[in-house]
Design a protein around this motif. Structure first.
Motif, PDB file in Angstrom:
ATOM      1  N   LYS A  51       0.825  -1.204   0.000  1.00  0.00           N
ATOM      2  CA  LYS A  51       0.000   0.000   0.000  1.00  0.00           C
ATOM      3  C   LYS A  51       0.859   1.252   0.000  1.00  0.00           C
ATOM      4  O   LYS A  51       2.020   1.239   0.396  1.00  0.00           O
ATOM      5  N   SER A  52       0.253   2.336  -0.410  1.00  0.00           N
ATOM      6  CA  SER A  52       0.865   3.661  -0.320  1.00  0.00           C
ATOM      7  C   SER A  52       0.158   4.420   0.792  1.00  0.00           C
ATOM      8  O   SER A  52      -1.022   4.196   1.047  1.00  0.00           O
ATOM      9  N   PRO A  53       0.851   5.336   1.445  1.00  0.00           N
ATOM     10  CA  PRO A  53       0.198   6.101   2.509  1.00  0.00           C
ATOM     11  C   PRO A  53      -0.819   7.088   1.935  1.00  0.00           C
ATOM     12  O   PRO A  53      -0.723   7.488   0.777  1.00  0.00           O
ATOM     13  N   ALA A  54      -1.766   7.458   2.765  1.00  0.00           N
ATOM     14  CA  ALA A  54      -2.713   8.498   2.386  1.00  0.00           C
ATOM     15  C   ALA A  54      -1.943   9.810   2.223  1.00  0.00           C
ATOM     16  O   ALA A  54      -0.852   9.986   2.775  1.00  0.00           O
ATOM     17  N   GLU A  55      -2.508  10.718   1.470  1.00  0.00           N
ATOM     18  CA  GLU A  55      -1.852  12.008   1.211  1.00  0.00           C
ATOM     19  C   GLU A  55      -1.485  12.700   2.520  1.00  0.00           C
ATOM     20  O   GLU A  55      -2.302  12.852   3.420  1.00  0.00           O
ATOM     21  N   LEU A 104      10.149  10.400   9.888  1.00  0.00           N
ATOM     22  CA  LEU A 104       9.327   9.951   8.770  1.00  0.00           C
ATOM     23  C   LEU A 104       8.901  11.128   7.904  1.00  0.00           C
ATOM     24  O   LEU A 104       8.519  12.181   8.408  1.00  0.00           O
ATOM     25  N   LYS A 105       8.979  10.937   6.614  1.00  0.00           N
ATOM     26  CA  LYS A 105       8.579  11.955   5.635  1.00  0.00           C
ATOM     27  C   LYS A 105       7.166  11.663   5.147  1.00  0.00           C
ATOM     28  O   LYS A 105       6.732  10.509   5.093  1.00  0.00           O
ATOM     29  N   ALA A 106       6.463  12.709   4.760  1.00  0.00           N
ATOM     30  CA  ALA A 106       5.101  12.562   4.238  1.00  0.00           C
ATOM     31  C   ALA A 106       5.126  11.808   2.914  1.00  0.00           C
ATOM     32  O   ALA A 106       6.075  11.916   2.139  1.00  0.00           O
ATOM     33  N   ASP A 107       4.082  11.045   2.671  1.00  0.00           N
ATOM     34  CA  ASP A 107       3.874  10.301   1.424  1.00  0.00           C
ATOM     35  C   ASP A 107       4.956   9.251   1.168  1.00  0.00           C
ATOM     36  O   ASP A 107       5.213   8.894   0.016  1.00  0.00           O
ATOM     37  N   LYS A 108       5.594   8.736   2.218  1.00  0.00           N
ATOM     38  CA  LYS A 108       6.625   7.705   2.089  1.00  0.00           C
ATOM     39  C   LYS A 108       6.228   6.480   2.908  1.00  0.00           C
ATOM     40  O   LYS A 108       5.509   6.586   3.902  1.00  0.00           O
ATOM     41  N   ALA A 109       6.729   5.309   2.484  1.00  0.00           N
ATOM     42  CA  ALA A 109       6.516   4.062   3.212  1.00  0.00           C
ATOM     43  C   ALA A 109       7.854   3.577   3.756  1.00  0.00           C
ATOM     44  O   ALA A 109       8.892   3.742   3.114  1.00  0.00           O
TER      45      ALA A 109
END
Length: 159
Positions: free
Chosen positions: A25-29, A90-95
């Motif tokens: 999965k990808s993270p939510a925006e 942790l950075k936004a929009d990263k897994a």
């Protein structure tokens, strides 16, 4: 002989197409996504996982945790005979992937959290473990309702 080769070919094709697909999965925006998997050496034990003062749940054998959170500083830790800590920005929009390594301890298994770093020497080994876990294991998607358990005493002792 030709019938035997044909039979093995058909069986091989059937096995390849019947395997489960890996769904990553990808993270939510604006969110970060953390996969927490196990190496399965101590298969009878569960390990309790935390994000600083938030209880994420216990992970058993053949399970992995999918944890969506806000980006920024996090302190992940796991508990068994010992405690293992990993600081993460942790950075936004990263897994991200955290791997729980289990080793035999004095009484029960010891635990070590290892972040998957694609640049490290062990990255191939850990990537295989990650894809195998995603393919074969049962996901535990973190929600507050899943782990609505008071672990404040454990958190206070652990930190």
């Amino acid at each position: 002989m030709k019938k035997l080769v044909f039979l093995f070919t058909i069986l091989g094709i059937g096995i390849v197409f019947s395997q489960k697909k890996q769904e990553i999965k990808s993270p939510a925006e604006g969110k970060s996504l953390v996969y927490i998997i196990r190496t399965k050496e101590a298969f009878l034990l569960n390990f309790r996982l935390y994000d600083k003062d938030k209880y994420l749940g216990a992970i058993g054998c053949n399970q992995y945790i999918v944890y969506e959170c806000d980006p920024g500083e996090h302190l992940f830790w796991a508990v068994s005979e010992n405690r293992s800590f990993v600081k993460a920005d942790l950075k936004a929009d990263k897994a991200y992937v955290l791997i729980i390594e289990e080793k035999m301890g004095v009484f029960i298994a010891r635990v070590k959290l290892v972040p998957l770093d694609p640049r490290s020497n062990n990255s191939k080994k850990y990537k295989r473990k990650f894809y195998r876990a995603i393919k074969n294991d049962i996901p535990i998607v973190y929600t507050k309702e899943n782990v609505d358990v008071d672990k404040s005493v454990n958190i206070k002792q652990g930190l």
